[in-house]
Design a protein around this motif. Structure first.
Motif, PDB file in Angstrom:
ATOM      1  N   ALA A  90       0.836  -1.227  -0.149  1.00 58.08           N
ATOM      2  CA  ALA A  90      -0.245   0.010  -0.210  1.00 58.08           C
ATOM      3  C   ALA A  90       0.921   1.323  -0.081  1.00 58.08           C
ATOM      4  N   LEU A  91       0.554   2.008  -0.912  1.00 57.51           N
ATOM      5  CA  LEU A  91       1.376   3.399  -0.930  1.00 57.51           C
ATOM      6  C   LEU A  91       0.574   4.492  -0.177  1.00 57.51           C
ATOM      7  N   PRO A  92       1.264   5.448   0.605  1.00 57.26           N
ATOM      8  CA  PRO A  92       0.622   6.283   1.397  1.00 57.26           C
ATOM      9  C   PRO A  92       0.006   7.482   0.351  1.00 57.26           C
ATOM     10  N   ILE A  93      -1.419   7.729   1.053  1.00 55.71           N
ATOM     11  CA  ILE A  93      -2.098   8.604  -0.047  1.00 55.71           C
ATOM     12  C   ILE A  93      -1.871  10.053   0.388  1.00 55.71           C
ATOM     13  N   GLU A  94      -0.953  10.291   1.216  1.00 60.21           N
ATOM     14  CA  GLU A  94      -0.253  11.728   1.531  1.00 60.21           C
ATOM     15  C   GLU A  94       0.621  12.206   0.768  1.00 60.21           C
ATOM     16  N   LEU A  95       1.084  10.953  -0.220  1.00 59.28           N
ATOM     17  CA  LEU A  95       2.152  11.574  -1.043  1.00 59.28           C
ATOM     18  C   LEU A  95       1.452  11.674  -2.625  1.00 59.28           C
ATOM     19  N   ASN A  96       2.160  12.478  -3.396  1.00 57.65           N
ATOM     20  CA  ASN A  96       1.446  12.670  -4.618  1.00 57.65           C
ATOM     21  C   ASN A  96       2.112  11.652  -5.549  1.00 57.65           C
ATOM     22  N   HIS A  97       1.499  11.592  -6.960  1.00 57.06           N
ATOM     23  CA  HIS A  97       2.070  10.160  -7.653  1.00 57.06           C
ATOM     24  C   HIS A  97       3.485  10.259  -7.869  1.00 57.06           C
ATOM     25  N   ASP A  98       4.099  11.323  -8.334  1.00 51.36           N
ATOM     26  CA  ASP A  98       5.666  11.423  -8.554  1.00 51.36           C
ATOM     27  C   ASP A  98       6.387  10.841  -7.296  1.00 51.36           C
ATOM     28  N   GLN A  99       5.855  11.384  -6.045  1.00 52.93           N
ATOM     29  CA  GLN A  99       6.326  10.890  -4.900  1.00 52.93           C
ATOM     30  C   GLN A  99       6.073   9.345  -4.209  1.00 52.93           C
ATOM     31  N   GLN A 100       5.282   8.785  -4.624  1.00 53.67           N
ATOM     32  CA  GLN A 100       4.738   7.581  -4.562  1.00 53.67           C
ATOM     33  C   GLN A 100       5.931   6.630  -5.556  1.00 53.67           C
ATOM     34  N   LYS A 101       5.941   7.133  -6.726  1.00 55.46           N
ATOM     35  CA  LYS A 101       6.677   6.441  -7.818  1.00 55.46           C
ATOM     36  C   LYS A 101       8.225   6.499  -7.358  1.00 55.46           C
ATOM     37  N   GLU A 102       8.545   7.542  -6.799  1.00 60.50           N
ATOM     38  CA  GLU A 102      10.006   7.666  -6.250  1.00 60.50           C
ATOM     39  C   GLU A 102      10.293   6.822  -5.229  1.00 60.50           C
ATOM     40  N   LEU A 103       9.403   6.816  -4.286  1.00 56.59           N
ATOM     41  CA  LEU A 103       9.256   5.847  -3.156  1.00 56.59           C
ATOM     42  C   LEU A 103       9.436   4.463  -3.483  1.00 56.59           C
ATOM     43  N   ILE A 104       8.527   3.945  -4.437  1.00 54.56           N
ATOM     44  CA  ILE A 104       8.453   2.443  -4.437  1.00 54.56           C
ATOM     45  C   ILE A 104       9.775   2.196  -5.665  1.00 54.56           C
ATOM     46  N   GLN A 105      10.226   3.057  -6.299  1.00 55.56           N
ATOM     47  CA  GLN A 105      11.541   2.852  -7.087  1.00 55.56           C
ATOM     48  C   GLN A 105      12.716   2.576  -6.204  1.00 55.56           C
ATOM     49  N   SER A 106      12.746   3.531  -5.278  1.00 55.07           N
ATOM     50  CA  SER A 106      14.021   3.730  -4.314  1.00 55.07           C
ATOM     51  C   SER A 106      13.967   2.313  -3.416  1.00 55.07           C
ATOM     52  N   PHE A 107      12.952   1.999  -2.985  1.00 55.55           N
ATOM     53  CA  PHE A 107      12.658   0.816  -2.063  1.00 55.55           C
ATOM     54  C   PHE A 107      13.096  -0.372  -2.851  1.00 55.55           C
ATOM     55  N   ALA A 108      12.436  -0.580  -4.197  1.00 58.08           N
ATOM     56  CA  ALA A 108      13.172  -1.916  -5.016  1.00 58.08           C
ATOM     57  C   ALA A 108      14.479  -1.870  -5.292  1.00 58.08           C
ATOM     58  N   GLN A 109      14.768  -0.647  -5.770  1.00 56.93           N
ATOM     59  CA  GLN A 109      16.261  -0.652  -6.374  1.00 56.93           C
ATOM     60  C   GLN A 109      17.368  -0.969  -5.096  1.00 56.93           C
ATOM     61  N   THR A 128      -8.569   5.987  -5.649  1.00 60.05           N
ATOM     62  CA  THR A 128      -7.593   6.664  -5.437  1.00 60.05           C
ATOM     63  C   THR A 128      -7.360   6.664  -3.793  1.00 60.05           C
ATOM     64  N   ASN A 129      -8.360   6.125  -3.086  1.00 67.59           N
ATOM     65  CA  ASN A 129      -8.084   5.897  -1.759  1.00 67.59           C
ATOM     66  C   ASN A 129      -7.362   4.771  -1.349  1.00 67.59           C
ATOM     67  N   ASN A 130      -6.871   3.761  -2.316  1.00 69.87           N
ATOM     68  CA  ASN A 130      -6.157   2.570  -2.428  1.00 69.87           C
ATOM     69  C   ASN A 130      -5.019   2.404  -3.323  1.00 69.87           C
ATOM     70  N   PRO A 131      -4.190   3.512  -3.655  1.00 75.37           N
ATOM     71  CA  PRO A 131      -3.094   3.247  -4.427  1.00 75.37           C
ATOM     72  C   PRO A 131      -2.145   2.176  -3.600  1.00 75.37           C
ATOM     73  N   HIS A 132      -1.635   1.094  -4.627  1.00 72.94           N
ATOM     74  CA  HIS A 132      -0.832   0.246  -4.118  1.00 72.94           C
ATOM     75  C   HIS A 132       0.143  -0.427  -5.520  1.00 72.94           C
ATOM     76  N   ALA A 133       1.311  -0.960  -5.037  1.00 74.08           N
ATOM     77  CA  ALA A 133       2.079  -1.327  -5.979  1.00 74.08           C
ATOM     78  C   ALA A 133       2.473  -2.750  -5.965  1.00 74.08           C
ATOM     79  N   HIS A 134       2.577  -3.732  -7.008  1.00 71.22           N
ATOM     80  CA  HIS A 134       3.004  -4.742  -6.985  1.00 71.22           C
ATOM     81  C   HIS A 134       4.517  -4.933  -7.607  1.00 71.22           C
TER      82      HIS A 134
END
Length: 363
Positions: A90-109, A128-134
């Motif tokens: 689950a991605l934090p909804i407090e972050l915008n799309h770019d911040q969510q993408k940067e977060l999950i990329q950094s974690f995976a990398q 919009t209330n449940n953004p998440h990454a696989h």
């Protein structure tokens, strides 16, 4: 508010799964499964945001999703082969799309790709209330021919997975679990975004909370609930929310009781007869009541003495009046504590009744 959810699973042929089909579903792309000669495509209203991260020594073709997972299917020969490892986060909804993408990329990398794994990431924003990454991760080392042997050392990173642990080692000395690592990454991103929200990987039990955690709905149950249809997983959450509200009310009563008991003890200290002068006056009053025979002259004489004493001891009377009022105040506190105890008992009975109605298998 930011929520914590991270689940892991092994995509395996023993469960009737296909790496190509899994990648097609998560990416929203049309892929061809060469092993079964089938087209895999799952339509989505909102196209996922996808990316493939590869180690430095990986050939360029590994960034081709269709070829990547077909190569995995080809190198795995067993009918019960483990094809890939997947994380659902689950991605934090407090972050915008770019911040969510940067977060999950950094974690995976940092946590997977730098160790030699390939990470196929798909961000889902259908709700919009449940953004998440696989994140689908490869399980083999890379060599000059593409994929080499299974890397069992990587299993240590996933030793503390919350769900199915088949294929994971029991523990890893000095290794933070992936669940804890994700909480650290997410909280750092929330802090940089100047958000006060924080998440934790710890369970309610480990955090000392009496409430029950709600469960992740999943896309099927979420779609049903969105259309006004009650799902089994949604019903579990409704039951737990009702139980949690009773527990929260009980905790509130306990806090009120503690506050009243504290004030009551403070009041008790204020009117305790600890001075010598107070003890003397009490003894004199007691001696007046202990006379066996009392005449009218004695009464008149004592009345005159008391009149003279009253002129000298008006301040003492005021003092006793204040003490009396304090006694009344403390008595009121005792009454309030009794009321709180009764309400706490009623709420505890309500909690036990709700706990008994909850299906233990659902818990």
């Amino acid at each position: 508010m930011a929520i914590y959810h991270l689940s892991m699973q092994i995509i395996s042929r023993s469960k009737g799964q296909s790496a190509v089909a899994a990648a097609a579903y998560r990416s929203g792309e049309k892929l061809h499964d060469e092993r079964t000669d089938e087209q895999k495509f799952y339509s989505r209203h909102v196209q996922p945001e996808t990316m493939i991260l590869t180690p430095k020594n990986a050939p360029e073709w590994m960034k081709d999703r269709n070829r990547l997972w077909n190569e995995i299917e080809q190198v795995e020969k067993r009918k019960d082969s483990q094809l890939a490892r997947e994380l659902n986060i689950a991605l934090p909804i407090e972050l915008n799309h770019d911040q969510q993408k940067e977060l999950i990329q950094s974690f995976a990398q940092n946590e997977f790709v730098q160790k030699g794994m390939i990470a196929d990431i798909a961000i889902h924003r259908d709700d919009t209330n449940n953004p998440h990454a696989h994140i689908m991760l490869t399980m083999r080392d890379l060599d000059q021919n593409g994929f080499g042997k299974k890397n069992r050392d990587w299993n240590a990173d996933f030793a503390n997975a919350k769900e199915n642990n088949r294929g994971y080692v029991k523990n890893s000395e000095g290794c933070l679990s992936i669940r804890e690592q994700w909480a650290n990454y997410a909280n750092q991103a929330l802090e940089q975004a100047q958000s006060k929200e924080r998440i934790t990987h710890l369970s309610h039990e480990n955090r000392g909370l009496e409430v029950l955690p709600t469960i992740h709905l999943g896309h099927v149950a979420h779609d049903m609930e969105k259309k006004g249809k009650q799902s089994e997983r949604g019903q579990i959450n409704r039951e737990r929310q009702k139980y949690n509200q009773a527990v929260i009310d009980l905790q509130a009563y306990r806090r009120q009781k503690e506050a009243h008991v504290k004030k009551m003890k403070e009041k008790e200290k204020q009117f305790s007869f600890s001075t010598d002068i107070e003890k003397t006056y009490i003894q004199k009053a007691a001696s007046l009541l202990n006379q066996k025979v009392i005449s009218l002259d004695d009464i008149l004489k004592r009345q005159e003495e008391l009149r003279k004493m009253s002129d000298r001891h008006v301040p003492i009377e005021r003092h006793f009046h204040v003490q009396q009022q304090q006694f009344l105040n403390v008595s009121n506190y005792y009454d309030r504590v009794r009321d709180l105890n009764r309400e706490i008992k009623q709420n505890e009975e309500k909690v036990e009744e709700l706990k008994g109605s909850l299906n233990p298998f659902k818990l």
